[in-house]
Design a protein around this motif. Structure first.
Motif, PDB file in Angstrom:
ATOM      1  N   LYS A 134      11.428 -43.514  74.620  1.00 45.19           N
ATOM      2  CA  LYS A 134      10.552 -44.811  73.958  1.00 45.19           C
ATOM      3  C   LYS A 134       9.697 -45.298  75.255  1.00 45.19           C
ATOM      4  O   LYS A 134       8.531 -45.359  75.408  1.00 45.19           O
ATOM      5  N   TYR A 154       7.562 -42.062  77.210  1.00 42.71           N
ATOM      6  CA  TYR A 154       6.268 -41.803  76.297  1.00 42.71           C
ATOM      7  C   TYR A 154       5.083 -43.021  76.406  1.00 42.71           C
ATOM      8  O   TYR A 154       3.906 -42.803  76.439  1.00 42.71           O
ATOM      9  N   TRP A 199       1.771 -44.610  74.167  1.00 41.56           N
ATOM     10  CA  TRP A 199       2.449 -44.573  72.858  1.00 41.56           C
ATOM     11  C   TRP A 199       3.260 -45.838  72.354  1.00 41.56           C
ATOM     12  O   TRP A 199       4.058 -46.285  73.301  1.00 41.56           O
ATOM     13  N   ALA A 226       6.122 -46.931  69.483  1.00 43.23           N
ATOM     14  CA  ALA A 226       7.128 -46.513  68.575  1.00 43.23           C
ATOM     15  C   ALA A 226       7.367 -47.251  67.255  1.00 43.23           C
ATOM     16  O   ALA A 226       7.341 -48.611  67.338  1.00 43.23           O
ATOM     17  N   TRP A 285       5.250 -42.054  66.630  1.00 44.66           N
ATOM     18  CA  TRP A 285       4.472 -42.539  67.695  1.00 44.66           C
ATOM     19  C   TRP A 285       3.327 -42.663  67.206  1.00 44.66           C
ATOM     20  O   TRP A 285       2.460 -42.063  66.661  1.00 44.66           O
TER      21      TRP A 285
END
Length: 256
Positions: free
Chosen positions: A152, A155, A161, A163, A176
């Motif tokens: 998490k 990315y 992104w 979560a 995502w």
């Protein structure tokens, strides 16, 4: 599709030991047309698969004892060099430095902190796949990882992104989000069923009939690793091609 935003899935590529064998398997399985692409470093050869006359995926040589055959997603970027900087700053590794495929893209390969490989795709004339979410094209990439909390952070830092966690039986599934739109998923590798399988990205191809495609894969000398099963998103199965690369298919749930 002609414009893929940075951070969204742009392409999927198969790394294999047998390009002709891959073409013999995937072309009839998904109804793909096969075209040879220009020679590109560092691979010795490359194929481009087309669906409805549009490029949807590729395949290249490069698998070996330390790199088994596998499908790998590429995420769009507007600057491959800056992507390298973000990846290393967030704890990932560069597997292949950025290189150009003239008239197509600038690309680089990475491993996230848990070792799952993926690539980035900077358009140099080809934005990536030109069709998604129709039978025979990419419909969903999913990170399957042993280090979900670290993923998490990674990315989120590299691609922006966020979560969205949802309970799914005994585990928590992550969707995502990029600018409020779902772009990928994450499955935590919890329990003994995963064995010694390393963290990896799973690619899902859309199909019109999951059971029929699973049967066809076996006829083409592939294997069914997870039989057709109904999920909230649809009916899926995990298949393995004759060279050992696994992938998933996703179609409509069978009527009751």
């Amino acid at each position: 599709m002609t414009d893929i935003p940075p951070g969204a899935p742009a392409w999927v590529d198969l790394v294999t030991t047998d390009l002709p064998g891959a073409a013999r398997f995937y072309a009839p399985l998904f109804g793909w047309a096969v075209a040879e692409a220009d020679r590109q470093p560092p691979a010795d050869g490359h194929l481009v698969f087309h669906q409805q006359g549009k490029p949807v995926a590729g395949a290249g040589l490069g698998a070996g004892p330390q790199r088994p055959p596998a499908w790998m997603p590429y995420l769009a970027t507007d600057d491959a060099e800056r992507a390298c900087q973000r990846v290393t700053a967030a704890g990932g590794r560069i597997l292949t430095e950025p290189f150009d495929v003239p008239g197509s893209r600038r690309t680089a390969l990475f491993a996230d902190p848990a070792g799952a490989p993926f690539g980035v795709w900077q358009s140099l004339g080809m934005p990536g796949a030109e069709v998604f979410d129709v039978p025979g094209s990419l419909t969903w990439p999913e990170l399957t990882t042993r280090e979900w909390d670290r993923a998490k952070e990674f990315y989120g830092s590299v691609f922006g992104w966020t979560a969205d966690d949802q309970p799914m039986g005994p585990i928590t599934y992550t969707t995502w989000q990029l600018d409020g739109r779902p772009v990928a998923g994450m499955m935590p590798m919890i329990g003994e069923d995963w064995g010694d399988l390393p963290s990896h990205w799973m690619v899902y191809f859309a199909v019109s009939d999951t059971d029929a495609v699973a049967d066809e894969a076996q006829r083409l000398e592939g294997a069914v690793s997870v039989p057709p099963t109904d999920l909230t998103r649809g009916r899926f199965a995990v298949l393995t091609d004759p060279q050992g690369a696994f992938f998933s298919i996703l179609g409509a749930t069978l009527p009751a």
